[in-house]
Design a protein around this motif. Structure first.
Motif, PDB file in Angstrom:
ATOM      1  N   TYR A   4       0.676  -1.084   0.040  1.00 49.90           N
ATOM      2  CA  TYR A   4      -0.014  -0.041   0.003  1.00 49.90           C
ATOM      3  C   TYR A   4       0.921   1.101  -0.120  1.00 49.90           C
ATOM      4  O   TYR A   4       1.909   1.178   0.572  1.00 49.90           O
ATOM      5  CB  TYR A   4      -0.994  -0.060   1.182  1.00 49.90           C
ATOM      6  N   ILE A   5       0.451   2.185  -0.480  1.00 49.82           N
ATOM      7  CA  ILE A   5       1.216   3.819  -0.694  1.00 49.82           C
ATOM      8  C   ILE A   5       0.245   4.670  -0.199  1.00 49.82           C
ATOM      9  O   ILE A   5      -0.996   4.744  -0.553  1.00 49.82           O
ATOM     10  CB  ILE A   5       1.567   3.776  -1.889  1.00 49.82           C
ATOM     11  N   MET A   6       0.939   5.687   0.563  1.00 47.22           N
ATOM     12  CA  MET A   6       0.249   6.964   0.703  1.00 47.22           C
ATOM     13  C   MET A   6       1.269   8.123   0.827  1.00 47.22           C
ATOM     14  O   MET A   6       2.170   7.923   0.798  1.00 47.22           O
ATOM     15  CB  MET A   6      -0.481   6.638   2.125  1.00 47.22           C
ATOM     16  N   LYS A  47      -3.424   3.704  -0.628  1.00 48.77           N
ATOM     17  CA  LYS A  47      -4.059   3.135  -1.857  1.00 48.77           C
ATOM     18  C   LYS A  47      -3.044   1.937  -2.088  1.00 48.77           C
ATOM     19  O   LYS A  47      -1.994   1.671  -1.923  1.00 48.77           O
ATOM     20  CB  LYS A  47      -3.659   4.117  -3.211  1.00 48.77           C
ATOM     21  N   GLN A  48      -3.972   0.889  -2.392  1.00 48.47           N
ATOM     22  CA  GLN A  48      -3.560  -0.685  -2.483  1.00 48.47           C
ATOM     23  C   GLN A  48      -2.671  -0.424  -4.020  1.00 48.47           C
ATOM     24  O   GLN A  48      -3.219  -0.274  -5.068  1.00 48.47           O
ATOM     25  CB  GLN A  48      -4.475  -1.621  -2.575  1.00 48.47           C
ATOM     26  N   LEU A  49      -1.535  -1.089  -4.024  1.00 44.66           N
ATOM     27  CA  LEU A  49      -0.524  -0.998  -5.163  1.00 44.66           C
ATOM     28  C   LEU A  49      -0.412  -2.330  -5.913  1.00 44.66           C
ATOM     29  O   LEU A  49      -0.576  -2.553  -6.931  1.00 44.66           O
ATOM     30  CB  LEU A  49       1.024  -0.512  -4.585  1.00 44.66           C
ATOM     31  N   THR A  50      -0.525  -3.354  -5.231  1.00 45.89           N
ATOM     32  CA  THR A  50      -0.615  -4.737  -5.612  1.00 45.89           C
ATOM     33  C   THR A  50      -1.734  -5.566  -5.278  1.00 45.89           C
ATOM     34  O   THR A  50      -2.417  -5.487  -4.189  1.00 45.89           O
ATOM     35  CB  THR A  50       0.754  -5.460  -5.059  1.00 45.89           C
ATOM     36  N   SER A  67      11.691   7.345  -6.878  1.00 45.00           N
ATOM     37  CA  SER A  67      10.547   7.350  -6.139  1.00 45.00           C
ATOM     38  C   SER A  67       9.158   7.393  -6.912  1.00 45.00           C
ATOM     39  O   SER A  67       8.096   7.736  -6.478  1.00 45.00           O
ATOM     40  CB  SER A  67      10.526   8.873  -5.500  1.00 45.00           C
ATOM     41  N   LYS A  68       9.578   6.614  -8.377  1.00 46.35           N
ATOM     42  CA  LYS A  68       8.244   6.598  -9.064  1.00 46.35           C
ATOM     43  C   LYS A  68       7.929   5.053  -9.153  1.00 46.35           C
ATOM     44  O   LYS A  68       6.897   4.576  -9.766  1.00 46.35           O
ATOM     45  CB  LYS A  68       8.518   7.144 -10.433  1.00 46.35           C
ATOM     46  N   LYS A  69       8.697   4.211  -8.773  1.00 48.74           N
ATOM     47  CA  LYS A  69       8.640   2.765  -8.967  1.00 48.74           C
ATOM     48  C   LYS A  69       9.027   1.964  -7.759  1.00 48.74           C
ATOM     49  O   LYS A  69       9.900   2.541  -6.767  1.00 48.74           O
ATOM     50  CB  LYS A  69       9.680   2.364  -9.977  1.00 48.74           C
ATOM     51  N   ILE A  70       8.462   0.830  -7.477  1.00 49.12           N
ATOM     52  CA  ILE A  70       8.828  -0.143  -6.442  1.00 49.12           C
ATOM     53  C   ILE A  70       9.266  -1.482  -6.802  1.00 49.12           C
ATOM     54  O   ILE A  70       8.574  -1.945  -7.812  1.00 49.12           O
ATOM     55  CB  ILE A  70       7.594  -0.002  -5.315  1.00 49.12           C
ATOM     56  N   TRP A  71      10.343  -1.832  -6.122  1.00 45.70           N
ATOM     57  CA  TRP A  71      10.829  -3.144  -6.803  1.00 45.70           C
ATOM     58  C   TRP A  71      10.045  -4.228  -5.465  1.00 45.70           C
ATOM     59  O   TRP A  71      10.104  -3.522  -4.326  1.00 45.70           O
ATOM     60  CB  TRP A  71      12.305  -3.238  -6.624  1.00 45.70           C
ATOM     61  N   PHE A  72       9.840  -5.322  -5.893  1.00 47.79           N
ATOM     62  CA  PHE A  72       9.404  -6.272  -4.856  1.00 47.79           C
ATOM     63  C   PHE A  72       9.917  -7.604  -5.125  1.00 47.79           C
ATOM     64  O   PHE A  72      10.363  -7.888  -6.296  1.00 47.79           O
ATOM     65  CB  PHE A  72       7.751  -6.144  -4.863  1.00 47.79           C
ATOM     66  N   SER A  73       9.478  -8.537  -4.184  1.00 45.79           N
ATOM     67  CA  SER A  73       9.671  -9.964  -4.112  1.00 45.79           C
ATOM     68  C   SER A  73       8.486 -10.558  -3.789  1.00 45.79           C
ATOM     69  O   SER A  73       7.863 -10.252  -2.963  1.00 45.79           O
ATOM     70  CB  SER A  73      10.924 -10.451  -3.410  1.00 45.79           C
ATOM     71  N   SER A 108       1.325   4.021 -13.425  1.00 45.16           N
ATOM     72  CA  SER A 108       0.439   3.172 -14.242  1.00 45.16           C
ATOM     73  C   SER A 108       0.067   1.931 -13.587  1.00 45.16           C
ATOM     74  O   SER A 108      -0.632   1.078 -14.406  1.00 45.16           O
ATOM     75  CB  SER A 108       1.420   3.261 -15.555  1.00 45.16           C
ATOM     76  N   GLY A 109       0.820   1.250 -12.952  1.00 46.22           N
ATOM     77  CA  GLY A 109       0.556  -0.012 -12.383  1.00 46.22           C
ATOM     78  C   GLY A 109       1.230  -1.265 -13.097  1.00 46.22           C
ATOM     79  O   GLY A 109       0.945  -2.336 -13.022  1.00 46.22           O
TER      80      GLY A 109
END
Length: 658
Positions: A92-94, A102-105, A120-126, A180-181
């Protein structure tokens, strides 16, 4: 006004304050408060914000959910966190100004971890992903699905707290554009990848991955430095052992991380490593300290505590936790070898972050009569400011017992450290029963931290003795390794020497009313004790090991943990049986209560069942309590109502026999 005695239900009143994270500009921070909700029988974790200059605290999330892993964007304008409000753990991001998150994934299997991109425009995840699928695929329909057989191909096929591991599913790394998601996969293949760090220039990524074809006896995860554009890999470290928590220095010249080799298997001291990016040179920053890096304290109230392995300042100085002499302290280090403690003795720093300019730290700190709160520490002067007081009302209401630190001689004339608590309301000249508590692990430690269970026993009128026998962390590498291959030997002698010492030095202890209890390794040792001495009048064994022969095949770690700790495998049944408390069941004269979780994959419930049926058949005084839908961590993060039941069972048993 006199204070009342602590009760089992006070567990629900203790607030767990954890995970402080400072904003990039150092002017604000966030942290998490976790509570046990009695009515809902769940844990809820809320996100809080604090203004550093004024210490003003504001609650930012209010939903009944569990929030974790808060992280600021590099520009400080946004905050992301993981929440289970949508059942699975999702990102989530706020806005950093507050407002609704806001839910991102919306991944089928949730998210394991994430890191902000420096832009700050993108998030890396596992996140876990079934082989052949993508994160944009629709979720599989699972309702009304017929049961399917689970074909086991590997020895590592189940985990405590998880159950059977999902088939053909692997942890992969990807990225998601916030606006954009759009999702892009970065890794692929039939291997598990761990996301470690992103460089400040956004060009390099650190990840861990074990690509061995067979991983049953593979106990390493090489840490790799990846060029994000070309995907060219450089090895940072690939030794047998566990390494993680990597982070880049502010100038991207160095990568620091924590880890331990397998020199002494899982008893090896963890260290702080520093990798120089330009040269590939790797140094162990803490090799001159004979104590483990990290937090090895055992406790029962700090839900969700997750401290960083190491934190850089802009001056390329580092901070980390060190478990030393029963404390968990914050330490400072420079790249030229200067190392010293940055927090005082006699406390447990279980969470922290450091301002980038190195002037202050935010730390969550506990001690033996203080459940823990958030503090601001001046790193130059040591001055501290209290920021939160969530547990103040309870502390002011109940009588807490401050333990006395003790040191005595164990086997081989070794110093053994521990603590002795007098009963709440202690009166000179009276005799009191004593309960001996034994920690799990064995490679953990009792510490200068708040332990509700120990305070509860003191409130019930018992003295409490808890010690760190050989095998415990925070003293020396030789000391922590000494239990391996000697279960029931020197460790047993250390504990019994502690009982003898306390009886000699404290005439208030009634030697005819002694109790003993412990969980996991402490459960093994409780079983061992009652099979080797009759001096205890009551015993409670929890999530224990009773039979190393069956443990080898049924535990999720049995096939490798057994040879690591006992020194052999199924090729030497006699040695395993000699080390098994079940062998000595006929000697047991102590009334023994057996507590075990039904979904315990670490020390499976058959260990308790074997012991109970054997003792019962022999006509021994015993009872067996099973906890449904519970795993090895019942006493720490289990269902709140069952945690209370567990405490009630322990105190009732001791009340009956002591």
């Amino acid at each position: 006004m006199a204070k009342r005695k602590l009760e089992a239900t006070d567990l629900f009143k203790i607030q767990s304050i954890t995970n402080p994270v400072i904003s990039p500009d150092g002017n604000e921070a966030v942290f998490i408060r976790t509570e046990m909700h009695k009515k809902d029988n769940k844990y809820y974790a809320y996100l809080y914000h604090v203004k550093i200059e004024t210490s003003e605290v504001t609650q930012w999330t209010h939903a009944k959910e569990k929030v974790s892993s808060p992280k600021w964007s590099a520009d400080g304008k946004q905050l992301a966190f993981i929440s289970n409000r949508d059942d699975k753990n999702q990102i989530y991001i706020m806005s950093a100004k507050g407002g609704e998150a806001k839910q991102l994934t919306k991944f089928e299997k949730g998210v394991s971890s994430f890191i902000w991109s420096p832009c700050s425009k993108k998030i890396w995840f596992s996140a876990s992903l079934k082989d052949g699928r993508s994160w944009t695929d629709e979720a599989e329909e699972k309702e009304d699905k017929l049961p399917e057989a689970y074909v086991v191909d590997n020895m590592k096929y189940h985990n405590d707290g998880v159950g059977l591991l999902p088939k053909d599913t692997y942890r992969q790394i990807g990225s998601i554009v916030i606006a954009s998601g759009e999702i892009k996969a970065f890794t692929e293949g039939t291997f598990n990848h761990s996301l470690q760090a992103i460089s400040h220039d956004g060009k390099k990524l650190v990840m861990g991955v074990n690509r061995d074809e067979s991983q049953d006896f593979s106990f390493h995860e090489p840490m790799l430095l990846i060029d994000i554009e070309t995907k060219k890999e450089s090895v940072i470290i690939e030794e047998d052992g566990h390494f993680g928590g990597a982070t880049f220095s502010s100038d991207d010249q160095y990568i620091a991380f924590g880890g331990m080799l397998h020199t002494f298997k899982n008893a090896t001291h963890a260290e702080v490593y520093v990798y120089e990016v330009s040269t590939g040179k790797l140094q162990i920053l803490t090799e001159g300290i004979d104590a483990p890096v990290g937090d090895y304290a055992g406790a029962d109230i700090q839900q969700g505590a997750n401290a960083p392995d190491v934190v850089w300042t802009n001056q390329n100085h580092l901070y980390f936790q060190l478990s030393t002499m029963g404390d968990v302290r914050l330490y400072f280090a420079s790249l030229d070898g200067e190392i010293y403690p940055a927090s005082p003795e006699n406390e447990h720093v279980y969470g922290y972050d450091i301002a980038r300019n190195g002037t202050y730290a935010l730390a969550t700190i506990s001690n033996t009569i203080f459940p823990g709160e958030l503090f601001k520490l001046n790193l130059a002067t040591g001055e501290r400011i209290t920021i939160t007081n969530f547990n103040e009302e309870l502390i002011n209401e109940v009588e807490l017992v401050e333990p006395e630190a003790i040191v005595y001689k164990g086997l081989n004339d070794w110093d053994v450290h521990g603590w002795l608590m007098k009963p709440a309301g202690y009166q000179e000249g009276q005799k009191y029963p004593l309960v001996v508590e034994i920690h799990g692990g064995p490679h953990t430690m009792y510490a200068n931290t708040f332990f509700h269970e120990l305070q509860l026993l003191a409130a019930q009128g018992y003295g409490v003795l808890y010690v760190n026998p050989r095998g415990s962390h925070s003293y020396s590498q030789h000391f922590v390794d000494a239990v391996r291959g000697d279960y029931g030997g020197g460790d047993y002698e250390d504990i019994m020497a502690g009982v003898d010492y306390v009886l000699k030095e404290n005439d208030w202890v009634d030697e005819k009313r002694l109790g003993v209890t412990g969980g996991s390794y402490g459960g093994f040792m409780t079983n061992w004790i009652v099979g080797h001495t009759n001096r205890f009048n009551a015993a409670v064994t929890q999530r224990s090991i009773s039979n190393w022969i069956s443990f080898y095949g049924v535990s999720d770690i049995g096939y490798y943990f057994t040879p690591w700790q006992i020194g052999t495998d199924m090729t030497n049944i006699d040695k395993l049986w000699d080390a098994s408390p079940l062998k000595y069941a006929a000697n047991v004269e102590t009334p023994l209560l057996i507590l075990h979780s039904e979904n315990d994959y670490r020390c499976p419930i058959e260990q308790g069942q074997q012991l109970y049926i054997t003792l019962k058949a022999m006509g021994k005084e015993t009872s067996f309590v099973r906890f449904p839908q519970s795993d090895h961590n019942l006493s720490r993060v289990g269902f709140p109502n069952l945690r209370q039941t567990r405490l009630d069972q322990i105190t009732s048993w001791f009340a009956k026999y002591l």
